[in-house]
Design an enzyme around this catalytic site. Structure first.
Site, PDB file in Angstrom:
ATOM      1  N   HIS A  29     -15.396 -51.885  21.394  1.00  0.00           N
ATOM      2  CA  HIS A  29     -15.212 -51.238  22.439  1.00  0.00           C
ATOM      3  C   HIS A  29     -13.662 -52.001  23.493  1.00  0.00           C
ATOM      4  O   HIS A  29     -13.504 -53.163  24.060  1.00  0.00           O
ATOM      5  CB  HIS A  29     -15.931 -51.649  23.874  1.00  0.00           C
ATOM      6  CG  HIS A  29     -17.238 -50.829  23.666  1.00  0.00           C
ATOM      7  ND1 HIS A  29     -18.169 -51.955  23.369  1.00  0.00           N
ATOM      8  CD2 HIS A  29     -17.808 -50.456  24.436  1.00  0.00           C
ATOM      9  CE1 HIS A  29     -19.293 -51.276  22.900  1.00  0.00           C
ATOM     10  NE2 HIS A  29     -19.158 -50.186  23.643  1.00  0.00           N
ATOM     11  N   HIS A  69     -20.049 -55.842  26.441  1.00  0.00           N
ATOM     12  CA  HIS A  69     -18.911 -54.733  25.170  1.00  0.00           C
ATOM     13  C   HIS A  69     -17.397 -55.528  25.154  1.00  0.00           C
ATOM     14  O   HIS A  69     -17.041 -54.805  24.646  1.00  0.00           O
ATOM     15  CB  HIS A  69     -19.036 -53.642  25.592  1.00  0.00           C
ATOM     16  CG  HIS A  69     -18.763 -53.227  27.292  1.00  0.00           C
ATOM     17  ND1 HIS A  69     -18.994 -53.325  28.074  1.00  0.00           N
ATOM     18  CD2 HIS A  69     -17.136 -52.494  27.701  1.00  0.00           C
ATOM     19  CE1 HIS A  69     -18.881 -53.119  29.243  1.00  0.00           C
ATOM     20  NE2 HIS A  69     -17.106 -52.345  29.199  1.00  0.00           N
ATOM     21  N   PRO A 117     -27.212 -56.550  27.723  1.00  0.00           N
ATOM     22  CA  PRO A 117     -27.649 -55.534  29.618  1.00  0.00           C
ATOM     23  C   PRO A 117     -27.401 -55.739  30.570  1.00  0.00           C
ATOM     24  O   PRO A 117     -27.139 -56.965  31.898  1.00  0.00           O
ATOM     25  CB  PRO A 117     -28.866 -55.877  29.676  1.00  0.00           C
ATOM     26  CG  PRO A 117     -29.803 -57.179  28.522  1.00  0.00           C
ATOM     27  CD  PRO A 117     -27.905 -57.736  27.805  1.00  0.00           C
ATOM     28  N   HIS A 265     -13.386 -46.397  25.841  1.00  0.00           N
ATOM     29  CA  HIS A 265     -14.466 -47.673  26.432  1.00  0.00           C
ATOM     30  C   HIS A 265     -15.125 -47.926  25.603  1.00  0.00           C
ATOM     31  O   HIS A 265     -14.908 -49.432  25.028  1.00  0.00           O
ATOM     32  CB  HIS A 265     -14.856 -46.203  27.417  1.00  0.00           C
ATOM     33  CG  HIS A 265     -16.661 -47.079  27.767  1.00  0.00           C
ATOM     34  ND1 HIS A 265     -17.003 -48.537  28.734  1.00  0.00           N
ATOM     35  CD2 HIS A 265     -17.747 -47.350  26.671  1.00  0.00           C
ATOM     36  CE1 HIS A 265     -18.056 -48.913  28.311  1.00  0.00           C
ATOM     37  NE2 HIS A 265     -18.686 -48.366  27.112  1.00  0.00           N
ATOM     38  N   ARG A 356     -54.919 -69.934  39.479  1.00  0.00           N
ATOM     39  CA  ARG A 356     -53.331 -70.314  40.191  1.00  0.00           C
ATOM     40  C   ARG A 356     -54.061 -71.876  40.975  1.00  0.00           C
ATOM     41  O   ARG A 356     -52.462 -71.769  41.195  1.00  0.00           O
ATOM     42  CB  ARG A 356     -53.260 -69.770  41.396  1.00  0.00           C
ATOM     43  CG  ARG A 356     -54.418 -69.347  42.057  1.00  0.00           C
ATOM     44  CD  ARG A 356     -53.475 -67.536  43.437  1.00  0.00           C
ATOM     45  NE  ARG A 356     -54.664 -67.287  44.298  1.00  0.00           N
ATOM     46  CZ  ARG A 356     -55.116 -66.795  45.262  1.00  0.00           C
ATOM     47  NH1 ARG A 356     -53.904 -66.807  45.607  1.00  0.00           N
ATOM     48  NH2 ARG A 356     -56.218 -66.427  46.037  1.00  0.00           N
ATOM     49  N   GLU A 412     -37.755 -59.678  41.968  1.00  0.00           N
ATOM     50  CA  GLU A 412     -38.494 -60.650  40.611  1.00  0.00           C
ATOM     51  C   GLU A 412     -37.433 -60.520  39.936  1.00  0.00           C
ATOM     52  O   GLU A 412     -36.666 -61.366  38.524  1.00  0.00           O
ATOM     53  CB  GLU A 412     -39.434 -59.363  39.878  1.00  0.00           C
ATOM     54  CG  GLU A 412     -40.327 -59.747  40.982  1.00  0.00           C
ATOM     55  CD  GLU A 412     -40.382 -58.996  42.192  1.00  0.00           C
ATOM     56  OE1 GLU A 412     -39.236 -58.205  41.711  1.00  0.00           O
ATOM     57  OE2 GLU A 412     -40.740 -59.114  43.544  1.00  0.00           O
ATOM     58  N   ASP A 470     -56.442 -54.445  46.699  1.00  0.00           N
ATOM     59  CA  ASP A 470     -54.888 -54.122  46.665  1.00  0.00           C
ATOM     60  C   ASP A 470     -54.831 -52.903  46.209  1.00  0.00           C
ATOM     61  O   ASP A 470     -53.291 -51.702  45.943  1.00  0.00           O
ATOM     62  CB  ASP A 470     -53.917 -55.102  45.698  1.00  0.00           C
ATOM     63  CG  ASP A 470     -53.400 -56.316  47.648  1.00  0.00           C
ATOM     64  OD1 ASP A 470     -54.104 -56.218  48.706  1.00  0.00           O
ATOM     65  OD2 ASP A 470     -53.281 -57.123  46.639  1.00  0.00           O
ATOM     66  N   HIS A 474     -51.092 -52.789  42.164  1.00  0.00           N
ATOM     67  CA  HIS A 474     -51.626 -54.618  42.165  1.00  0.00           C
ATOM     68  C   HIS A 474     -52.430 -54.977  40.893  1.00  0.00           C
ATOM     69  O   HIS A 474     -52.596 -55.756  40.602  1.00  0.00           O
ATOM     70  CB  HIS A 474     -51.711 -55.153  43.604  1.00  0.00           C
ATOM     71  CG  HIS A 474     -50.491 -55.115  44.750  1.00  0.00           C
ATOM     72  ND1 HIS A 474     -49.620 -53.589  45.172  1.00  0.00           N
ATOM     73  CD2 HIS A 474     -49.975 -56.011  45.600  1.00  0.00           C
ATOM     74  CE1 HIS A 474     -49.070 -54.377  45.917  1.00  0.00           C
ATOM     75  NE2 HIS A 474     -49.088 -55.075  45.853  1.00  0.00           N
ATOM     76  N   ARG A 530     -56.823 -65.088  40.390  1.00  0.00           N
ATOM     77  CA  ARG A 530     -56.043 -65.346  41.553  1.00  0.00           C
ATOM     78  C   ARG A 530     -57.796 -66.113  42.054  1.00  0.00           C
ATOM     79  O   ARG A 530     -57.838 -66.845  42.896  1.00  0.00           O
ATOM     80  CB  ARG A 530     -56.073 -64.173  42.356  1.00  0.00           C
ATOM     81  CG  ARG A 530     -56.898 -63.547  44.164  1.00  0.00           C
ATOM     82  CD  ARG A 530     -57.029 -62.600  44.332  1.00  0.00           C
ATOM     83  NE  ARG A 530     -56.802 -62.110  45.697  1.00  0.00           N
ATOM     84  CZ  ARG A 530     -57.505 -61.555  46.628  1.00  0.00           C
ATOM     85  NH1 ARG A 530     -57.987 -60.137  45.747  1.00  0.00           N
ATOM     86  NH2 ARG A 530     -57.199 -61.804  47.532  1.00  0.00           N
TER      87      ARG A 530
HETATM   88  C1  LIG Z   1     -28.268 -52.248  31.002  1.00  0.00           C
HETATM   89  C2  LIG Z   1     -27.310 -51.121  30.244  1.00  0.00           C
HETATM   90  N1  LIG Z   1     -26.922 -50.030  30.380  1.00  0.00           N
HETATM   91  C3  LIG Z   1     -26.205 -50.213  29.593  1.00  0.00           C
HETATM   92  C4  LIG Z   1     -25.121 -49.755  29.438  1.00  0.00           C
HETATM   93  C5  LIG Z   1     -24.638 -49.008  28.229  1.00  0.00           C
HETATM   94  N2  LIG Z   1     -23.004 -49.240  28.600  1.00  0.00           N
HETATM   95  C6  LIG Z   1     -22.483 -50.345  28.065  1.00  0.00           C
HETATM   96  S1  LIG Z   1     -20.637 -50.081  28.939  1.00  0.00           S
HETATM   97  C7  LIG Z   1     -21.229 -49.058  29.783  1.00  0.00           C
HETATM   98  C8  LIG Z   1     -20.066 -48.321  30.777  1.00  0.00           C
HETATM   99  C9  LIG Z   1     -19.883 -49.408  31.856  1.00  0.00           C
HETATM  100  O1  LIG Z   1     -18.474 -49.413  32.604  1.00  0.00           O
HETATM  101  P1  LIG Z   1     -17.687 -50.586  32.698  1.00  0.00           P
HETATM  102  O2  LIG Z   1     -18.712 -51.725  33.594  1.00  0.00           O
HETATM  103  O3  LIG Z   1     -16.631 -49.612  33.846  1.00  0.00           O
HETATM  104  O4  LIG Z   1     -17.031 -50.867  31.508  1.00  0.00           O
HETATM  105  P2  LIG Z   1     -15.878 -50.481  31.695  1.00  0.00           P
HETATM  106  O5  LIG Z   1     -16.169 -48.949  31.011  1.00  0.00           O
HETATM  107  O6  LIG Z   1     -14.928 -50.319  32.239  1.00  0.00           O
HETATM  108  O7  LIG Z   1     -15.500 -50.879  29.901  1.00  0.00           O
HETATM  109  C10 LIG Z   1     -22.879 -48.774  29.798  1.00  0.00           C
HETATM  110  C11 LIG Z   1     -23.296 -47.694  30.791  1.00  0.00           C
HETATM  111  C12 LIG Z   1     -25.801 -51.568  29.071  1.00  0.00           C
HETATM  112  N3  LIG Z   1     -25.042 -52.424  28.271  1.00  0.00           N
HETATM  113  N4  LIG Z   1     -26.638 -52.342  29.785  1.00  0.00           N
END
Ligand SMILES: Cc1ncc(C[n+]2csc(CCOP(=O)(O)OP(=O)(O)O)c2C)c(N)n1
Ligand SMILES: [Mg+2]
Length: 671
Positions: A29, A69, A117, A265, A356, A412, A470, A474, A530
Site C-alpha cells: 500500500h 497497511h 484489523p 491505496h 463465577r 466488549e 434470559d 443469552h 452462573r
Molecule cells: C477490520 C478490517 N476490515 C477491512 C480491512 C481491509 N482494508 C485494509 S485498508 C482498507 C481501507 C482503509 O482506508 P483508509 O483507512 O482510509 O486507508 P487509506 O486508503 O487512506 O490508506 C480496508 C477496507 C482491514 N484491514 N481491517
C-alpha cells in the site's frame, strides 16, 4: 527548530522508500504511506521520546499505527532512525523477513503495534495510555507522567465501530497522555470516503470529550504546531485531524498527477508511474533505497537530543528509585513479565458454589496480592463477579488512577482491545469479564492477543444454557467450540495460542486461575458457571487439573466406561455414576478443563487417562464437537444440537437431558 525544507526532504525520503518497498515487493500500500509521511517525520524528528540505546525503556513514548497497511511508512521511518536497514526494507512481505505485510509487536525494532484489523490498533493505544496513567499513580515514578502515547488512525479506523468505544473511554478517563493523528485523506480502499461517511468527525470527538485540532496534514509547520498544542492539553485526549493527500507526490505514466486516487491505496504505482514519481520526489528510480545526507544529519541530530532527553529522564527515575526502593523493585518485577507471586492458600472457597463466585473469591485475593493487576468488566461486574476484585479497590477515573478496576461500559471489543493495549505497554496484568455469549463480540481481539502472545485473562461467565430465563440470545452453545479452536491453533512459538479452562467446581476454579496467572505468554480464557455446582467427590486431587484432564476422585479401577466432561457437566456425570454403580457398572470420571492442555501432555499420560478401547461417554452443554475428539470411536457425546430455550434452568436440564437419569440411559445404551 529544524528547517522546514529539510523536514519536507525527509518526508519525501519516506515517500520514496515506502513506494519503492511496495514496488519491489509487487504488493502493498503506497498511497496512504506517502500521504502520512509528513506527520510521522515531524513526530520522529522532533517529538517522539525514546532511548536509541535502550529500545524497551519503560518510560518511552509509544507510537501505535492503526492502519497496519501503512507499515511501509513506519518501516521507512524506522530506517531513518536506524532500526531497519535499507536491505531489510527491500524484503517487504517476504518469507522470514522482519518487514512483514502488517507487523504486530516488535518493540526492540520500534514497533509497538500496528493493527491489521482496522480499529483495533488505535484502541490498543488507548489501553497503553491507561496503563501509563495507572503506573504513574501506582509507582509514583515521574517518568510515566511524561510518557505520551501517539496514535495514528485513518478513515478505516474512524469508520470501525470500535472507534466510538475507544474515543468514549479516552474521553471519560481524561487521557491527556494521548495524541492521536487522523490521516484524513478522503480516500479508502474502494471508494472516496464521501461515498460512505458524511459525519462531522471533529464534532464527534469533541462531543466525546476530546480536544480537536484541524490542520493541513502535509504541512510540517502546522503539524509541529498542532503536536505542541495537543501535548499541552490537560485533562483530555487530543485529536489532530490532518487533511492529507493520498499518494502525495505520485505521478502517473503520462506524468499527470496520481494524487488522491484510490488506485494507490493497495497496489504498486507500477512501471513508468513509479519511475516518474521517484524522479519527481528527487530520488533515483534505478537506486531508490537511499537515505539523503541532510536527512541523515537531521536524524543524527535528533539521536543526540534523544540521548540527552533519555539521560535526564533516567536520572529522574534513578532519583525516584533511590527514594523509593520498594516501589522501584516492584516496578522492575512488574515489567519482567514474570508471573506474580501469589499465596494461593489465602483463597477461601465455599462448597457447592458457582464457579463465577469461586472466581470472585480468587479475584478478591488477587486484588490484594497483585498490585499491578487491572480488572475490567463490560458493565457486568456484579454478574460476571469481577466485583470480587472491585470490592477491594476502586474504579479508574479521570484524574485518579489510584484504583485498579476498569469500568469499560457495554463495549466488549473495546474492553478487550484496551486490555491488549495495557499488556503491550507492559508493567500491568489485565483481565476482563463479561458473559460468555458475548465473547463473540471479542473474538477479533482474542485472536490478536493470541497472535501477539499477550497474557490477557478473559473471564467469561454464564457459560451455558443454564442462563435459562434470559432465553436463547443469552445462552452460549457454539461459543465453547469456537474458543477451543484457539487451543488447537498454535502461535509462532509452537504453543497453543490460547489457554482455555472450564473448571468443574469451586476448587478447580482456584487451580484454573493459578494456571491463568502463571501463563505469561499467551491469553487465557476462563469459562465459568452462573449456577451453583456440587463439589467433586472428597479427596479429589485438584492439582491434576493442570494437566488439562485427570481422573476425578472415587473413580473405579478397570472401568467399563469412562465419563468425561468439563465445567458443571462433570458433577452431572458424578450423579449419573451413582445410578450406574447400582447396576454394577465400573466407572471412571474424567474432568477436562482444557483439551488443549491435555493434548500437550506426554502421550502415555493421555493414554493412561483415556485409554483406547474403553467405552467413553462425553457430556457437554455446548456442541458435541467439544468432546468428540476425546471420545473418539469408543463412544458417544451428549451435547446441544440447537440454540437454547427460554425456561428455568432446572426445566432445561430435564428437557435437554442434562440429568443423572439421562447419563445413566445414554451410557447403558453404549455398554
Ligand atoms: C477490520 C478490517 N476490515 C477491512 C480491512 C481491509 N482494508 C485494509 S485498508 C482498507 C481501507 C482503509 O482506508 P483508509 O483507512 O482510509 O486507508 P487509506 O486508503 O487512506 O490508506 C480496508 C477496507 C482491514 N484491514 N481491517
Ligand atoms: Mg483514507
Amino acid at each position: 527548530m529544524n528547517d522546514i525544507k529539510v523536514l519536507n526532504h525527509a518526508a519525501d525520503n519516506i515517500r520514496i522508500l515506502a513506494a519503492s518497498m511496495v514496488e519491489k515487493a509487487k504488493s502493498g500500500h503506497p498511497g496512504g504511506a506517502m500521504g502520512g509521511a509528513d506527520f510521522i517525520n515531524v513526530l520522529y524528528s522532533e517529538y517522539l521520546n525514546y532511548d536509541p540505546a535502550d529500545p524497551t525503556w519503560v518510560g518511552r513514548d509509544r507510537f501505535f499505527l492503526d492502519p497496519g497497511h501503512m507499515a511501509p511508512m513506519l518501516y521507512s521511518q524506522l530506517a531513518l532512525i536506524g532500526k531497519f536497514s535499507l536491505e531489510e526494507l527491500q524484503q517487504l512481505r517476504q518469507w522470514g523477513s522482519p518487514t512483514p505485510g502488517h507487523p504486530e509487536a516488535d518493540p526492540k525494532r520500534g514497533i509497538e503495534n500496528t493493527s491489521g484489523p482496522l480499529g483495533q490498533g488505535h484502541t490498543f493505544g488507548i489501553g497503553a495510555a491507561i496503563a501509563a496513567k495507572f503506573l504513574a499513580a501506582h509507582t509514583g515514578n515521574p517518568t510515566f507522567e511524561k510518557e505520551t502515547i501517539y496514535i495514528y488512525i485513518s478513515d478505516g479506523g474512524v469508520q470501525e465501530e470500535i472507534s466510538q468505544g475507544a474515543a468514549r473511554i479516552a474521553g471519560i478517563l481524561g487521557l491527556d497522555n494521548v495524541v492521536m493523528f487522523y490521516d484524513s485523506n478522503d480516500i479508502q480502499l474502494s471508494t472516496e470516503t464521501k461515498v460512505v461517511m458524511n459525519e462531522d468527525t471533529a464534532a464527534k470527538y469533541r462531543a466525546l470529550g476530546w480536544e480537536v485540532f484541524e490542520i493541513n496534514g502535509n504541512d510540517a509547520a502546522q503539524i509541529r504546531a498542532a503536536i505542541e498544542k495537543a501535548k499541552a492539553v490537560k485533562g483530555k485526549p487530543a485529536l489532530i485531524i490532518g487533511k492529507t493527500i493520498m499518494g502525495k507526490g505520485a505521478l502517473k505514466e503520462d506524468g499527470s498527477s496520481y494524487e488522491a486516487n484510490c488506485k494507490t491505496h493497495g497496489a504498486p504505482l507500477g512501471g513508468n508511474a513509479f519511475v516518474n514519481t521517484i524522479n519527481h520526489l528527487g530520488g533515483n528510480p534505478e537506486n531508490p533505497f537511499v537515505i539523503f545526507d541532510d536527512v541523515k544529519e537531521l536524524y543524527a541530530k535528533r539521536a543526540e537530543e534523544l540521548k540527552k532527553i533519555a539521560a535526564e529522564r533516567k536520572a529522574e527515575e534513578a532519583a525516584w528509585a533511590a527514594a523509593n526502593p520498594e516501589k522501584a523493585a516492584a516496578q522492575a518485577e512488574w515489567f519482567s513479565g514474570k508471573a506474580p507471586k501469589v499465596d494461593w492458600s489465602k483463597v477461601q472457597q465455599k462448597a457447592g458454589d458457582a464457579t463465577r463466585n469461586a472466581s470472585a473469591a480468587v479475584l478478591s485475593v488477587l486484588a490484594e496480592q497483585v498490585p499491578n493487576m487491572i480488572c475490567a468488566s463490560a458493565d457486568l461486574s456484579n454478574s460476571d463477579k469481577t466485583d470480587g476484585f472491585l470490592k477491594k479497590t476502586t474504579s479508574l477515573q479521570a484524574g485518579d488512577f489510584s484504583g485498579a478496576f476498569f469500568q469499560a461500559g457495554v463495549a466488549e471489543l473495546t474492553m478487550a482491545c484496551c486490555c491488549i493495549g495495557m499488556a503491550l505497554h507492559g508493567g500491568v496484568i489485565p483481565a476482563c469479564g463479561t458473559f460468555f455469549v458475548f465473547s463473540d463480540y471479542m473474538k477479533p481481539a482474542v485472536r490478536m492477543a493470541a497472535l501477539m502472545e499477550l497474557p490477557v485473562k478473559f473471564i467469561w461467565t454464564h457459560d451455558a444454557f443454564r442462563v435459562g430465563e434470559d432465553g436463547p440470545t443469552h445462552e452460549p452453545v457454539e461459543q465453547e467450540a469456537q474458543i477451543r479452536l484457539m487451543e488447537k491453533l498454535k502461535n509462532h512459538h509452537g504453543k497453543n495460542s490460547t489457554l482455555v479452562l472450564r473448571p468443574a467446581d469451586a476448587q478447580e476454579t482456584t487451580v484454573a486461575w493459578k494456571l491463568a496467572m502463571e501463563n505469561t505468554d499467551s491469553p487465557t480464557a476462563l469459562i465459568l458457571s452462573r449456577q451453583n455446582i456440587a463439589d467433586l467427590p472428597a479427596g479429589n486431587d485438584y492439582a491434576q487439573a493442570g494437566k488439562g484432564a485427570y481422573i476425578v476422585a472415587g473413580s473405579d479401577e478397570n472401568p467399563d466406561v469412562i465419563l468425561l466432561a468439563s465445567g458443571s457437566e462433570v458433577s452431572t456425570l458424578v450423579a449419573g455414576t451413582e445410578l450406574l454403580r447400582k447396576d454394577g457398572v465400573k466407572v471412571r470420571i474424567v474432568s477436562v478443563p482444557s483439551e488443549g492442555l491435555f493434548r500437550s501432555q506426554p502421550k502415555d499420560y493421555q493414554q493412561a487417562i483415556l485409554p483406547a478401547g474403553v467405552k467413553k461417554f462425553g457430556l457437554t452443554a455446548g456442541l458435541p464437537v467439544n468432546l468428540e475428539g476425546l471420545v473418539g470411536a469408543d463412544g458417544t457425546v451428549w451435547g446441544l444440537q440447537s440454540f437454547g430455550f427460554s425456561a428455568p434452568y432446572k426445566v432445561l436440564d430435564e428437557k435437554l437431558g442434562f440429568t443423572a437419569e439421562n447419563v445413566y440411559q445414554q451410557v447403558k445404551a453404549i455398554l
